[in-house]
Write an enzyme that holds these catalytic residues in place. Structure first.
Site, PDB file in Angstrom:
ATOM      1  CD  GLN A 108      22.636  18.148  79.365  1.00  0.00           C
ATOM      2  OE1 GLN A 108      22.799  18.718  80.433  1.00  0.00           O
ATOM      3  NE2 GLN A 108      23.627  17.977  78.486  1.00  0.00           N
ATOM      4  CG  ASP A 165      23.849  25.911  79.881  1.00  0.00           C
ATOM      5  OD1 ASP A 165      24.920  25.702  80.475  1.00  0.00           O
ATOM      6  OD2 ASP A 165      23.081  25.004  79.508  1.00  0.00           O
ATOM      7  CE  LYS A 208      25.492  20.020  82.904  1.00  0.00           C
ATOM      8  NZ  LYS A 208      24.790  20.169  81.626  1.00  0.00           N
TER       9      LYS A 208
END
Ligand code: NAP
Length: 282
Positions: A96, A119, A52
């Protein structure tokens, strides 16, 4: 023999388009920035986070990482999120997963400002998706939808079978495919006679996390096959949920693993960060 849906190439094209868009935004003094929080020491997470950060660097998105040790308390995690919610220079916040088991990941997702929830896991974004409002869509389902669009695969009226009903992949995919007027069936671990269901699929999306689960006898001739799964076989090689070598002979389109859905997931995350920066600067 199926046409290969090349997620790697498509993701590259999206990243290049985003790079141009970010250059334009920077000229207007809008500098898109992503904050990534990692709690604990998960090896796979480190690889995902590195990918990322590399994508951010390529596109010109600013990036800041927050590493918390595995003894972090829930309050410390919530305080960090609160701080990032309030920072004007940060447009996207990503937590995460996994995080240590003693911490409540849903409570943490709920704490993220839904306008920075790149997300698409916050209940407000999940709810907006289900009622068809503009929102952040979870990156993997968003990537799958984009792949179908880019390859001009029409979903309307098609039998779409999704294997897997997780909150991050299967469930948002239901909404994405319904929005495109697909006739959607969802299979999960308690589904019986799964082969009878998958054989009727015009579009079959495998997202269960079981190596080579979808075999050629489960697939209709000419079906479109999207393989979300990422598994390691005994040799440590990455394989999907689909028996690619045999299924590709029957399918009309198929995604490979690696090089299919995976790169698209990161490209859509980048898309969401740019969208967040634009929205917050309106
Ligand atoms: P997950 O949370 O473990 O969910 C798996 C789903 O598959 C569950 O709904 C489960 O059913 C169902 N399932 C498990 N075994 C099954 C079986 N034998 N038959 C039918 N259904 C079965 O996994 P996830 O997070 O959705 O991820 C799925 C896969 O996609 C994993 O391989 C993951 O690594 C991969 N993934 C890839 C990307 C990418 O960027 N390419 C992104 C995210 C995930 P129940 O609900 O009944 O338990």
């Amino acid at each position: 023999m199926a046409v290969l849906i090349d997620g790697k190439e498509l993701a590259k094209k999206i990243r290049m388009e985003l790079k141009d868009e970010v250059t334009e935004l920077r000229a207007k003094e809008i500098n898109p920035k992503l904050a990534v929080i990692m709690v604990g020491d998960d090896k796979a997470s480190k690889v995902y986070v590195k990918n990322k950060s590399k994508a951010c660097e390529e596109i010109g998105i600013e990036y800041e990482e927050f590493l918390m040790d595995s003894n972090t308390t829930m309050q410390e995690l919530l305080d960090l999120i609160e701080n990032l919610n309030n920072r004007e220079d940060i447009h996207g916040i990503l937590l995460q997963s996994p995080i240590p088991k003693n911490l409540d990941i849903n409570q943490a997702f709920n704490k993220i400002d839904f306008r920075k929830d790149v997300d698409g896991f916050h209940p407000i974004n999940v709810g907006k998706l289900s009622i068809g409002e503009d929102c952040f869509i979870s990156c993997t389902p968003f990537g799958v939808t984009k792949m179908l669009e880019e390859y001009n695969i029409d979903v309307q009226g098609k039998n779409v079978v999704i294997i897997g009903r997780s909150n991050i992949v299967g469930k948002p995919l239901i909404q994405c495919m319904l929005k495109k007027n697909g006739t959607v069936t969802v299979c999960h671990s308690k589904t019986q006679n799964i082969k009878e269901i998958t054989k009727n699929a015009d579009i079959l999306i495998a997202a269960l996390g079981k190596a080579k689960f979808v075999t050629a006898d489960m697939v209709k001739e000419g079906a479109v096959i999207i393989d979300v799964g990422i598994n390691r076989n005994d040799d440590g090689k990455l394989v999907g949920d689909v028996d690619f070598e045999n299924v590709k002979e029957k399918a009309s389109y198929i995604t490979p693993v690696p090089g299919g859905v995976g790169p698209m997931t990161i490209a859509m995350l980048m898309t969401n960060v740019v969208k967040a920066a634009k929205n917050l600067n309106k």
